[in-house]
Design an enzyme around this catalytic site. Structure first.
Site, PDB file in Angstrom:
ATOM      1  N   PRO A 213       0.830  -1.214   0.000  1.00  0.00           N
ATOM      2  CA  PRO A 213       0.000   0.000   0.000  1.00  0.00           C
ATOM      3  C   PRO A 213       0.864   1.263   0.000  1.00  0.00           C
ATOM      4  CG  PRO A 213      -0.751  -1.574   1.655  1.00  0.00           C
ATOM      5  CD  PRO A 213       0.560  -2.073   1.157  1.00  0.00           C
ATOM      6  N   GLU A 214       0.462   2.237  -0.799  1.00  0.00           N
ATOM      7  CA  GLU A 214       1.174   3.506  -0.887  1.00  0.00           C
ATOM      8  C   GLU A 214       0.236   4.624  -0.432  1.00  0.00           C
ATOM      9  OE1 GLU A 214       3.225   3.831  -4.692  1.00  0.00           O
ATOM     10  OE2 GLU A 214       3.231   1.644  -4.879  1.00  0.00           O
TER      11      GLU A 214
ATOM     12  N   LYS B  42       2.954   6.389   4.314  1.00  0.00           N
ATOM     13  CA  LYS B  42       2.263   5.107   4.153  1.00  0.00           C
ATOM     14  C   LYS B  42       1.712   4.584   5.476  1.00  0.00           C
ATOM     15  CE  LYS B  42       5.446   3.786   0.420  1.00  0.00           C
ATOM     16  NZ  LYS B  42       6.414   2.753  -0.045  1.00  0.00           N
TER      17      LYS B  42
ATOM     18  N   ARG C 103      13.895  -3.463  -7.495  1.00  0.00           N
ATOM     19  CA  ARG C 103      12.464  -3.195  -7.664  1.00  0.00           C
ATOM     20  C   ARG C 103      12.094  -3.259  -9.142  1.00  0.00           C
ATOM     21  NH1 ARG C 103      10.577  -0.517  -3.082  1.00  0.00           N
ATOM     22  NH2 ARG C 103       8.510  -1.052  -3.874  1.00  0.00           N
TER      23      ARG C 103
END
Length: 269
Positions: free
Chosen positions: A2-3, A58, A259
């Site tokens: 989640p951002e 976050k 990433r």
């Protein structure tokens, strides 16, 4: 993971659901998900009213009537569900906070946590975070100034929580696509027009993400039609091998700093 838009969506919806309600029961099924003895955690939290829920980066901050704060960071794999025992997800629950017959379930808190702090401790825990990108105080001048002190690849900088709070893998990709800039590009090679576009895209994409409930598609409650709505609007994130909606070029994926990074090799320069 989640951002900012996902956590802002949670903040808005949870304030509608539980702000002003009193916690009737606390159940801790995994001690490592909290930071104090479970008995102390329960004694401090139970019978307290949720005054409001705030967000920082976050993180979510549940402000209790006694001045204590529950600080939530979902990390990878974490999510939240609000409802009854009958409609809860068939998943392992690490922590459950009850409001009568309805419960707030914290799921997937293996890397994430729900920590109990006083206000000073919570402030210290979050002190390293950079500015909120949608704050009225965060101007294009502030953005350019902070960017002028950074070097290296753009993607890595956008993920740096000390640079700006709340942006992660999904929205960094979408911001760069919207601005027409390769995430692999070196910051020193960004001209002033590109920096301006980047700021504009940063704000517009995050706002769009919030408007459509973020990209994570686990509903917050039974009948939730908002959460996860941004997932179908992603232009490059997790779309490797698919055609760019703008030019038809195949979306590529490259690994940067461990990433996955998605981009259109034609639209982004």
């Amino acid at each position: 993971m989640p951002e900012l838009p996902e956590m802002e969506n949670y903040k808005i919806l949870l304030n509608q659901k539980i702000a002003g309600q009193t916690i009737t029961e606390v159940q801790v099924n995994r001690e490592k998900s909290i930071n104090v003895n479970p008995d102390l955690f329960t004694r401090t939290v139970q019978h307290q009213k949720i005054m409001t829920i705030n967000r920082r980066g976050k993180h979510l901050l549940f402000l209790l009537q006694n001045g204590q704060i529950l600080l939530l960071h979902l990390m990878l794999g974490g999510w939240v569900y609000y409802g009854t025992e009958a409609d809860k997800p068939k998943r392992t629950i690490q922590v459950r906070i009850s409001f009568g017959d309805n419960h707030l379930y914290f799921i997937g808190l293996r890397l994430g946590y729900l920590h109990l702090y006083n206000s000073t401790e919570a402030e210290n825990h979050l002190a390293h975070l950079g500015p909120e990108p949608l704050s009225n105080d965060f101007s294009i001048h502030e953005f350019k100034n902070r960017l002028s002190h950074k070097h290296g690849r753009l993607k890595t900088t956008l993920l740096d929580q000390e640079f700006i709070a709340g942006i992660g893998n999904c929205y960094s990709a979408e911001i760069c696509y919207d601005a027409g800039i390769l995430p692999t590009k070196d910051i020193d090679d960004l001209g002033d027009p590109e920096r301006k576009r980047l700021f504009q895209s940063l704000q517009s994409i995050l706002q769009k993400g919030i408007q459509h409930g973020g990209y994570m598609d686990n509903p917050l409650f039974l009948g939730d039609k908002l959460t996860g709505g941004f997932n179908d609007l992603c232009q490059v994130y997790d779309r490797e091998g698919k055609k760019c909606n703008r030019c038809g070029t195949i979306i590529k994926m490259e690994t940067i700093s461990s990433r996955k990074t998605f981009y259109c090799p034609y639209c982004q320069k």
